[in-house]
Design a protein around this motif. Structure first.
Motif, PDB file in Angstrom:
ATOM      1  N   PRO A   1      20.777 -47.477  13.947  1.00 22.27           N
ATOM      2  CA  PRO A   1      21.719 -46.993  12.934  1.00 22.27           C
ATOM      3  C   PRO A   1      21.231 -45.685  12.326  1.00 22.27           C
ATOM      4  N   ALA A   2      21.961 -45.207  11.326  1.00 20.61           N
ATOM      5  CA  ALA A   2      21.642 -43.933  10.684  1.00 20.61           C
ATOM      6  C   ALA A   2      20.279 -43.992  10.003  1.00 20.61           C
ATOM      7  N   VAL A   3      19.617 -42.830   9.952  1.00 22.82           N
ATOM      8  CA  VAL A   3      18.298 -42.738   9.338  1.00 22.82           C
ATOM      9  C   VAL A   3      18.369 -41.775   8.155  1.00 22.82           C
ATOM     10  N   TYR A   4      17.570 -42.060   7.131  1.00 22.12           N
ATOM     11  CA  TYR A   4      17.564 -41.272   5.904  1.00 22.12           C
ATOM     12  C   TYR A   4      16.128 -41.027   5.467  1.00 22.12           C
ATOM     13  N   SER A   5      15.964 -40.035   4.590  1.00 17.79           N
ATOM     14  CA  SER A   5      14.661 -39.769   3.986  1.00 17.79           C
ATOM     15  C   SER A   5      14.874 -39.067   2.659  1.00 17.79           C
ATOM     16  N   GLY A   6      13.979 -39.311   1.720  1.00 16.35           N
ATOM     17  CA  GLY A   6      14.032 -38.633   0.424  1.00 16.35           C
ATOM     18  C   GLY A   6      13.154 -37.404   0.367  1.00 16.35           C
ATOM     19  N   HIS A   7      12.605 -36.991   1.503  1.00 20.31           N
ATOM     20  CA  HIS A   7      11.635 -35.895   1.546  1.00 20.31           C
ATOM     21  C   HIS A   7      12.320 -34.536   1.575  1.00 20.31           C
ATOM     22  N   ASN A   8      11.952 -33.668   0.621  1.00 23.31           N
ATOM     23  CA  ASN A   8      12.458 -32.298   0.569  1.00 23.31           C
ATOM     24  C   ASN A   8      13.979 -32.261   0.739  1.00 23.31           C
ATOM     25  N   SER A   9      14.512 -31.356   1.558  1.00 22.53           N
ATOM     26  CA  SER A   9      15.969 -31.254   1.669  1.00 22.53           C
ATOM     27  C   SER A   9      16.589 -32.333   2.537  1.00 22.53           C
ATOM     28  N   TYR A  10      15.777 -33.116   3.226  1.00 30.27           N
ATOM     29  CA  TYR A  10      16.340 -34.251   3.965  1.00 30.27           C
ATOM     30  C   TYR A  10      17.071 -35.182   2.998  1.00 30.27           C
TER      31      TYR A  10
ATOM     32  N   ALA B   1      22.086 -36.674   3.281  1.00 31.76           N
ATOM     33  CA  ALA B   1      22.917 -37.879   3.123  1.00 31.76           C
ATOM     34  C   ALA B   1      22.084 -38.964   2.457  1.00 31.76           C
ATOM     35  N   ARG B   2      22.779 -39.947   1.893  1.00 29.95           N
ATOM     36  CA  ARG B   2      22.106 -41.152   1.404  1.00 29.95           C
ATOM     37  C   ARG B   2      22.898 -42.356   1.898  1.00 29.95           C
ATOM     38  N   PRO B   3      22.275 -43.527   1.942  1.00 27.12           N
ATOM     39  CA  PRO B   3      22.978 -44.709   2.458  1.00 27.12           C
ATOM     40  C   PRO B   3      24.167 -45.099   1.588  1.00 27.12           C
ATOM     41  N   ALA B   4      25.146 -45.697   2.214  1.00 27.66           N
ATOM     42  CA  ALA B   4      26.278 -46.271   1.466  1.00 27.66           C
ATOM     43  C   ALA B   4      25.816 -47.535   0.755  1.00 27.66           C
ATOM     44  N   ASP B   5      26.514 -47.891  -0.305  1.00 28.76           N
ATOM     45  CA  ASP B   5      26.078 -49.023  -1.120  1.00 28.76           C
ATOM     46  C   ASP B   5      26.166 -50.363  -0.400  1.00 28.76           C
ATOM     47  N   ASP B   6      26.934 -50.435   0.686  1.00 26.72           N
ATOM     48  CA  ASP B   6      27.013 -51.711   1.404  1.00 26.72           C
ATOM     49  C   ASP B   6      25.868 -51.886   2.407  1.00 26.72           C
ATOM     50  N   LYS B   7      24.984 -50.901   2.496  1.00 21.94           N
ATOM     51  CA  LYS B   7      23.813 -51.012   3.371  1.00 21.94           C
ATOM     52  C   LYS B   7      22.666 -51.602   2.555  1.00 21.94           C
ATOM     53  N   THR B   8      22.437 -52.882   2.748  1.00 16.86           N
ATOM     54  CA  THR B   8      21.479 -53.599   1.903  1.00 16.86           C
ATOM     55  C   THR B   8      20.228 -54.048   2.644  1.00 16.86           C
ATOM     56  N   VAL B   9      20.101 -53.659   3.912  1.00 20.51           N
ATOM     57  CA  VAL B   9      18.897 -53.946   4.684  1.00 20.51           C
ATOM     58  C   VAL B   9      18.297 -52.611   5.128  1.00 20.51           C
ATOM     59  N   VAL B  10      17.031 -52.427   4.851  1.00 24.75           N
ATOM     60  CA  VAL B  10      16.383 -51.150   5.150  1.00 24.75           C
ATOM     61  C   VAL B  10      15.129 -51.400   5.985  1.00 24.75           C
ATOM     62  N   ILE B  11      15.062 -50.744   7.127  1.00 25.30           N
ATOM     63  CA  ILE B  11      13.823 -50.710   7.904  1.00 25.30           C
ATOM     64  C   ILE B  11      13.098 -49.436   7.489  1.00 25.30           C
ATOM     65  N   ALA B  12      12.000 -49.601   6.772  1.00 24.05           N
ATOM     66  CA  ALA B  12      11.298 -48.463   6.170  1.00 24.05           C
ATOM     67  C   ALA B  12       9.964 -48.241   6.877  1.00 24.05           C
ATOM     68  N   PHE B  13       9.654 -46.961   7.094  1.00 27.91           N
ATOM     69  CA  PHE B  13       8.390 -46.640   7.747  1.00 27.91           C
ATOM     70  C   PHE B  13       7.655 -45.546   6.968  1.00 27.91           C
TER      71      PHE B  13
ATOM     72  N   SER C   1      23.302 -44.829  -5.096  1.00 26.33           N
ATOM     73  CA  SER C   1      23.538 -43.616  -5.887  1.00 26.33           C
ATOM     74  C   SER C   1      22.547 -43.499  -7.040  1.00 26.33           C
ATOM     75  N   GLN C   2      22.098 -44.657  -7.573  1.00 26.01           N
ATOM     76  CA  GLN C   2      21.107 -44.642  -8.643  1.00 26.01           C
ATOM     77  C   GLN C   2      19.683 -44.731  -8.106  1.00 26.01           C
ATOM     78  N   LEU C   3      19.538 -45.351  -6.954  1.00 30.48           N
ATOM     79  CA  LEU C   3      18.214 -45.523  -6.366  1.00 30.48           C
ATOM     80  C   LEU C   3      17.689 -44.229  -5.741  1.00 30.48           C
ATOM     81  N   TRP C   4      18.614 -43.433  -5.220  1.00 31.53           N
ATOM     82  CA  TRP C   4      18.214 -42.253  -4.434  1.00 31.53           C
ATOM     83  C   TRP C   4      17.334 -41.265  -5.199  1.00 31.53           C
ATOM     84  N   PRO C   5      17.650 -40.947  -6.465  1.00 29.13           N
ATOM     85  CA  PRO C   5      16.765 -40.011  -7.183  1.00 29.13           C
ATOM     86  C   PRO C   5      15.324 -40.506  -7.289  1.00 29.13           C
TER      87      PRO C   5
END
Length: 514
Positions: free
Chosen positions: A433-442, A446-458, A502-506
């Motif tokens: 599925p789609a991948v996201y990161s909070g690093h710099n301009s990444y 985009a950020r995940p939609a609120d219905d995405k409640t399972v995260v594979i984090a590395f 939307s609140q978690l992303w910052p």
């Protein structure tokens, strides 16, 4: 027996007519030998471009190209645009991203040879300059991967060439060309402002000051500002995030930072050619016919001191060091009148090229840079081009082991842009599925939609990340045979974010390096 003073020109300035101005016209350019050196370098870089894999920053630039903007938190827009264009023309591959850097490296070689010509270098000196520049670590590293330095390096040298030519000819119309080069450079890397400030101070201290009083200087500044205006406005509107990045790249001033600057200055051109650029720098201050160019020496000393105080990286001076390499080649070509001296100089160029290639290019099996390999400890640029497909495969194994209902709600999160960029490149091939990161301009892409409640984090800090979710559990570690930065980091599966995205992303955004 020759000494450093003999090589650099010990004669006094006092008897130099016209304040030491060299009245000789440069020798005509013999284009075929110079372009042949450029072509060989470009051919070698392109032949090796597809080996190993993406360098970590290239994975970020590749994704940035799909989100074109006038600026990013950590870079201006040009490199992302180059990534987009190269992929469109050559396909989505490692080789595709490295075509322009190879061509720019060839351009660097030609421009540096032209610098030696402006300084009175003979045909022999110009050819020696081309060969030495092609065999320097700075040129090979800049030409191998897509990075802002690939553009920045040729920008510095081109601006220096134009200023040197302007000093020799007194043709101040060249200020317009300098402004255009600097403006384009600002679209790739803001570091060129360091050169502008350094040369301005150098001209003020060492002259010729008349160049600073010419109205065409203001016209050149205007050209540069117009070209760079979009990215400068983007920075202003977004709160100047580049200052935050500059702070992250700095370290406290101390003896260690000065020592690192000196060691890095030796490595940037290469250990066997360091004496040549040092001779060039010394000759700049001792040769009466080069008195008018001493602003470059003053600029270097001021920039070096500033970098030491700020704890910044020595590679920021590689453009000026390459100018001094050209100066040193002029001196060395005059010195090498005997066959034995020519052989010694040729051996230094060849030996330096071999060392630089081993450190910057994928010329050996990648295992040579492993912990037990002969170059273990020197292979970060090489090892940084490996493991990305394997990382994606192992993350994919965790994803495919999830129940179908979890897969439908899942996204992938990489702590830094290289991890996320790797999954963006290789994940679609294995159904991720789609991948996201909070690093710099990444973080802005985009950020995940609120219905995405399972995260594979590395790559995340487990304690910090777990506090943002109802539960987190480790599902494995990234295993790889080479000492990559991400080896042995956990792959987490986290569920039920404590807040909407939307609140978690910052809270997940971060600016810096890794």
């Amino acid at each position: 027996m020759s000494t450093l003073s003999d090589l650099s020109g010990l004669e006094s300035d006092s008897g130099a007519p016209g304040g030491g101005r060299d009245q000789r016209s440069p020798e005509p350019v013999r284009w075929l030998p110079l372009l042949s050196v450029c072509a060989v370098l470009v051919a070698v870089l392109l032949l090796l471009a597809g080996r190993y894999g993406y360098y970590m920053d290239e994975l970020y630039f590749r994704v940035s190209g799909d989100h074109l903007d006038w600026g990013y938190a950590d870079q201006p827009p040009l490199v992302a645009l180059l990534a987009k264009v190269q992929i469109a023309v050559f396909g989505d591959s490692v080789f595709a991203l490295r075509v322009v850097p190879a061509l720019l490296a060839g351009t660097t070689v030609l421009v540096t040879a032209l610098i030696s010509r402006e300084l009175g270098g003979s045909h022999r000196a110009q050819l020696l300059t081309a060969a030495a520049t092609a065999g320097s670590l700075a040129s090979l590293a800049a030409g191998h991967v897509l990075h802002p330095t690939a553009v920045d390096h040729v920008v510095w040298l081109t601006a220096c060439w134009l200023v040197i030519r302007m000093i020799r000819t007194s043709d101040t119309r060249l200020w317009l060309g300098v402004g255009a080069v600097v403006g384009v450079g600002l679209l790739a890397k803001y570091l060129v402002l360091l050169l502008v400030l350094g040369l301005a101070a150098g001209l003020l201290v060492a002259g010729p000051r008349a160049l600073l009083r010419d109205w065409r200087l203001l016209a050149g500044v205007g050209v540069g500002v117009v070209l760079a205006a979009p990215t400068l406005l983007w920075q202003a509107v977004n709160g100047w995030p580049q200052f935050g990045m500059a702070s992250e790249l700095s370290s406290p001033f101390g003896v260690e930072s000065v020592v690192n600057l000196v060691i890095s200055s030796v490595l940037m051109i290469g250990p066997l050619l360091t004496p040549v650029w040092v001779i060039g720098l010394v000759a700049l201050f001792r040769r009466p016919q080069w008195r008018q160019y001493r602003a470059f020496g003053v600029a270097y000393l001021l920039i070096f001191a500033l970098l030491a105080v700020l704890g910044a990286q020595a590679r920021y001076t590689e453009g000026l060091l390459t100018v001094f390499l050209a100066m040193g080649c002029v001196v060395a070509a005059e010195w090498a009148s005997k066959l034995s001296r020519s052989a010694l100089l040729g051996t230094a160029v060849v030996g330096n090229t071999v060392i630089a290639a081993l450190l910057a290019l994928p010329v050996l099996p990648i295992g040579a840079y492993g912990e037990d390999g002969p170059l273990g400890g020197f292979g970060e640029p090489q090892v940084g081009q490996t493991g990305w497909q394997e990382l994606t495969t192992q993350i994919g194994a965790v994803y495919h082991a999830l129940p179908a209902q979890d897969q439908a709600r899942a996204v992938i999160y990489g702590d830094n842009y290289a991890q996320a960029g790797a999954v963006d490149r290789y994940g679609p091939e294995i159904g991720l599925p789609a991948v996201y990161s909070g690093h710099n301009s990444y973080a802005d892409f985009a950020r995940p939609a609120d219905d995405k409640t399972v995260v594979i984090a590395f790559g995340v800090d487990r304690a910090r990340f777990s506090a943002l979710f109802g539960q987190c559990e480790a599902r494995g570690k990234f295993t790889f045979e080479l000492p990559v930065l991400d080896r042995d980091k956990e792959i987490l599966v986290c569920r039920d974010p404590v807040q909407p995205w939307s609140q978690l992303w910052p809270r997940l955004r971060w600016l810096g390096t890794f």
